[in-house]
Enzyme design. Sequence first.
Site, PDB file in Angstrom:
ATOM      1  N   SER A 116      29.225  96.170  54.169  1.00 61.72           N
ATOM      2  CA  SER A 116      29.647  96.579  55.493  1.00 61.72           C
ATOM      3  C   SER A 116      28.952  97.638  56.110  1.00 61.72           C
ATOM      4  O   SER A 116      29.076  98.732  55.763  1.00 61.72           O
ATOM      5  CB  SER A 116      31.015  96.660  55.558  1.00 61.72           C
ATOM      6  OG  SER A 116      31.917  95.551  55.505  1.00 61.72           O
ATOM      7  N   HIS A 143      28.138  91.012  58.437  1.00 60.70           N
ATOM      8  CA  HIS A 143      27.372  90.679  57.245  1.00 60.70           C
ATOM      9  C   HIS A 143      26.354  89.279  57.557  1.00 60.70           C
ATOM     10  O   HIS A 143      27.274  88.520  58.134  1.00 60.70           O
ATOM     11  CB  HIS A 143      28.294  90.018  56.228  1.00 60.70           C
ATOM     12  CG  HIS A 143      29.236  91.205  55.493  1.00 60.70           C
ATOM     13  ND1 HIS A 143      28.677  91.750  54.243  1.00 60.70           N
ATOM     14  CD2 HIS A 143      30.290  91.691  55.757  1.00 60.70           C
ATOM     15  CE1 HIS A 143      29.472  92.620  53.873  1.00 60.70           C
ATOM     16  NE2 HIS A 143      30.534  92.750  54.695  1.00 60.70           N
ATOM     17  N   HIS A 153      31.601  86.571  49.680  1.00 59.34           N
ATOM     18  CA  HIS A 153      32.704  87.354  49.027  1.00 59.34           C
ATOM     19  C   HIS A 153      33.701  86.197  48.768  1.00 59.34           C
ATOM     20  O   HIS A 153      33.638  85.233  48.990  1.00 59.34           O
ATOM     21  CB  HIS A 153      33.712  87.931  50.389  1.00 59.34           C
ATOM     22  CG  HIS A 153      32.989  89.162  50.899  1.00 59.34           C
ATOM     23  ND1 HIS A 153      31.987  88.971  51.890  1.00 59.34           N
ATOM     24  CD2 HIS A 153      32.768  90.521  50.526  1.00 59.34           C
ATOM     25  CE1 HIS A 153      31.508  90.169  52.110  1.00 59.34           C
ATOM     26  NE2 HIS A 153      31.996  91.074  51.341  1.00 59.34           N
ATOM     27  N   TYR A 189      36.602  86.119  48.757  1.00 53.45           N
ATOM     28  CA  TYR A 189      37.913  85.815  49.751  1.00 53.45           C
ATOM     29  C   TYR A 189      37.443  84.942  50.808  1.00 53.45           C
ATOM     30  O   TYR A 189      38.346  84.377  51.615  1.00 53.45           O
ATOM     31  CB  TYR A 189      38.404  87.086  50.546  1.00 53.45           C
ATOM     32  CG  TYR A 189      37.513  88.043  51.212  1.00 53.45           C
ATOM     33  CD1 TYR A 189      36.963  87.368  52.444  1.00 53.45           C
ATOM     34  CD2 TYR A 189      36.930  89.303  50.726  1.00 53.45           C
ATOM     35  CE1 TYR A 189      36.087  88.406  53.265  1.00 53.45           C
ATOM     36  CE2 TYR A 189      36.029  89.938  51.609  1.00 53.45           C
ATOM     37  CZ  TYR A 189      35.491  89.528  52.724  1.00 53.45           C
ATOM     38  OH  TYR A 189      34.592  90.112  53.514  1.00 53.45           O
ATOM     39  N   GLU A 190      36.075  84.709  51.006  1.00 57.01           N
ATOM     40  CA  GLU A 190      35.826  83.570  52.087  1.00 57.01           C
ATOM     41  C   GLU A 190      35.965  82.235  51.653  1.00 57.01           C
ATOM     42  O   GLU A 190      35.976  81.276  51.977  1.00 57.01           O
ATOM     43  CB  GLU A 190      34.148  83.671  52.247  1.00 57.01           C
ATOM     44  CG  GLU A 190      33.861  84.968  53.158  1.00 57.01           C
ATOM     45  CD  GLU A 190      32.269  85.393  52.923  1.00 57.01           C
ATOM     46  OE1 GLU A 190      31.740  84.816  54.031  1.00 57.01           O
ATOM     47  OE2 GLU A 190      31.932  85.692  52.263  1.00 57.01           O
ATOM     48  N   ALA A 199      31.393  99.252  51.057  1.00 54.02           N
ATOM     49  CA  ALA A 199      32.421 100.015  51.789  1.00 54.02           C
ATOM     50  C   ALA A 199      33.848 100.168  51.047  1.00 54.02           C
ATOM     51  O   ALA A 199      34.013  98.977  50.543  1.00 54.02           O
ATOM     52  CB  ALA A 199      32.794  99.494  53.125  1.00 54.02           C
ATOM     53  N   MET A 234      36.449  94.939  48.040  1.00 53.03           N
ATOM     54  CA  MET A 234      36.434  93.445  47.729  1.00 53.03           C
ATOM     55  C   MET A 234      35.374  92.782  47.365  1.00 53.03           C
ATOM     56  O   MET A 234      35.110  91.602  47.544  1.00 53.03           O
ATOM     57  CB  MET A 234      37.089  92.802  49.335  1.00 53.03           C
ATOM     58  CG  MET A 234      38.333  93.377  49.510  1.00 53.03           C
ATOM     59  SD  MET A 234      38.530  92.660  51.215  1.00 53.03           S
ATOM     60  CE  MET A 234      39.992  93.760  51.981  1.00 53.03           C
ATOM     61  N   SER A 235      34.528  93.702  46.655  1.00 54.30           N
ATOM     62  CA  SER A 235      33.198  92.758  46.026  1.00 54.30           C
ATOM     63  C   SER A 235      32.812  93.570  44.886  1.00 54.30           C
ATOM     64  O   SER A 235      33.551  94.402  44.505  1.00 54.30           O
ATOM     65  CB  SER A 235      31.986  93.197  47.256  1.00 54.30           C
ATOM     66  OG  SER A 235      31.736  94.727  47.501  1.00 54.30           O
ATOM     67  N   ASN A 285      37.422 105.110  54.494  1.00 53.22           N
ATOM     68  CA  ASN A 285      38.959 105.159  54.815  1.00 53.22           C
ATOM     69  C   ASN A 285      39.670 105.832  53.509  1.00 53.22           C
ATOM     70  O   ASN A 285      38.903 105.303  52.281  1.00 53.22           O
ATOM     71  CB  ASN A 285      39.588 104.020  55.239  1.00 53.22           C
ATOM     72  CG  ASN A 285      39.479 102.825  54.470  1.00 53.22           C
ATOM     73  OD1 ASN A 285      38.473 102.137  54.305  1.00 53.22           O
ATOM     74  ND2 ASN A 285      40.529 102.497  53.732  1.00 53.22           N
ATOM     75  N   HIS A 325      39.081  96.965  60.047  1.00 53.39           N
ATOM     76  CA  HIS A 325      37.651  96.716  59.739  1.00 53.39           C
ATOM     77  C   HIS A 325      36.872  97.409  60.675  1.00 53.39           C
ATOM     78  O   HIS A 325      35.538  97.876  60.462  1.00 53.39           O
ATOM     79  CB  HIS A 325      37.463  95.260  59.863  1.00 53.39           C
ATOM     80  CG  HIS A 325      36.095  94.571  59.304  1.00 53.39           C
ATOM     81  ND1 HIS A 325      35.556  95.040  58.167  1.00 53.39           N
ATOM     82  CD2 HIS A 325      35.239  94.173  60.004  1.00 53.39           C
ATOM     83  CE1 HIS A 325      34.445  94.594  58.094  1.00 53.39           C
ATOM     84  NE2 HIS A 325      34.053  93.777  59.128  1.00 53.39           N
TER      85      HIS A 325
HETATM   86  N1  HPA Z   1      40.610  98.183  50.508  1.00 53.16           N
HETATM   87  C1  HPA Z   1      39.770  97.213  50.346  1.00 53.16           C
HETATM   88  N2  HPA Z   1      38.480  97.097  50.695  1.00 53.16           N
HETATM   89  C2  HPA Z   1      38.108  97.975  51.513  1.00 53.16           C
HETATM   90  C3  HPA Z   1      38.701  99.190  52.076  1.00 53.16           C
HETATM   91  C4  HPA Z   1      40.061  99.358  51.421  1.00 53.16           C
HETATM   92  O1  HPA Z   1      40.749 100.256  51.735  1.00 53.16           O
HETATM   93  N3  HPA Z   1      37.991 100.019  52.801  1.00 53.16           N
HETATM   94  C5  HPA Z   1      36.740  99.095  52.962  1.00 53.16           C
HETATM   95  N4  HPA Z   1      36.965  97.949  52.081  1.00 53.16           N
END
Ligand code: HPA
Length: 253
Positions: free
Chosen positions: A9, A40, A62, A64-65, A93, A192-193, A216, A228
């Site tokens: 990301s 992406h 991903h 989740y897709e 990320a 998530m990856s 974050n 996001h």
């Molecule tokens: N959680 C899950 N996936 C993420 C996060 C998060 O805080 N930040 C960026 N991708």
Amino acid sequence: MSIGIILGSGLGQIAELVETDRIIEYSEIDGGLRSTVEGHKGRIICGNYMGKSVAVMQGRIHYYEGYNTKQVVKPIEYMKEELGIDKLIITNASGGINESFTPGNLMLINDHITSFVPSPLIGVDLTEKTGARFHDMTYVYDREYINLAHSIANELGIDLKDGVYLQTTGPQYETPAEIKMFRTLGADAVGMSTAVEALYAHAIGLRVCGISCITNMAAGITSSKLSHEEVQMTADKAGLDFRQLIESIISRM
Ligand code: HPA
């Protein structure tokens, strides 16, 4: 032999810097594959970067897709078998769980927890290809690359963190209670990856280097909600450090 690179990301700009020879859309690898997430793209850029032959995944698939994890790792299998990569740099990320981290930090992944997501090796017998039915995962992330990345970060004055990455299914971000649990389990960052990609890459014999941009703090660590947009904005801001680090790693791999 060339280097595979997966861009996460907000980190996709590097793909624009490759002296491109060839572009392969994921849909050419497998008709069912297409990246559906903003930020992406879904293609492999082949060419030259930092004097090395590279195959850059601009965007990833991903779980989740709605894809299964076997589909998630298809581009990696393709890069090894069809494009001849023997090393893979995986970027992403993530949310920082370790409270000594600050958004914008880069974290070298030294291990991962993939137990919350199905293995991409289920139903796939790699015995013929790899000689093993059960794959060792003690050193998924190549120790030499970990040392190399740290010495490069020192030279560049980048405060490179180190830690364990935990993969969730997504697409929802975590609850504060989940983050507490993940911290207890030993995770420093969550996303998530990556973990299923790294485990697959390791199983098929690629040398793996994993770098995460902490975009974050994970849910509940501060009072802010997660978005996001924030993830992409922080990844953009960390882009310069990230690019310098990755360019030096590529040139010295
Ligand atoms: N959680 C899950 N996936 C993420 C996060 C998060 O805080 N930040 C960026 N991708």
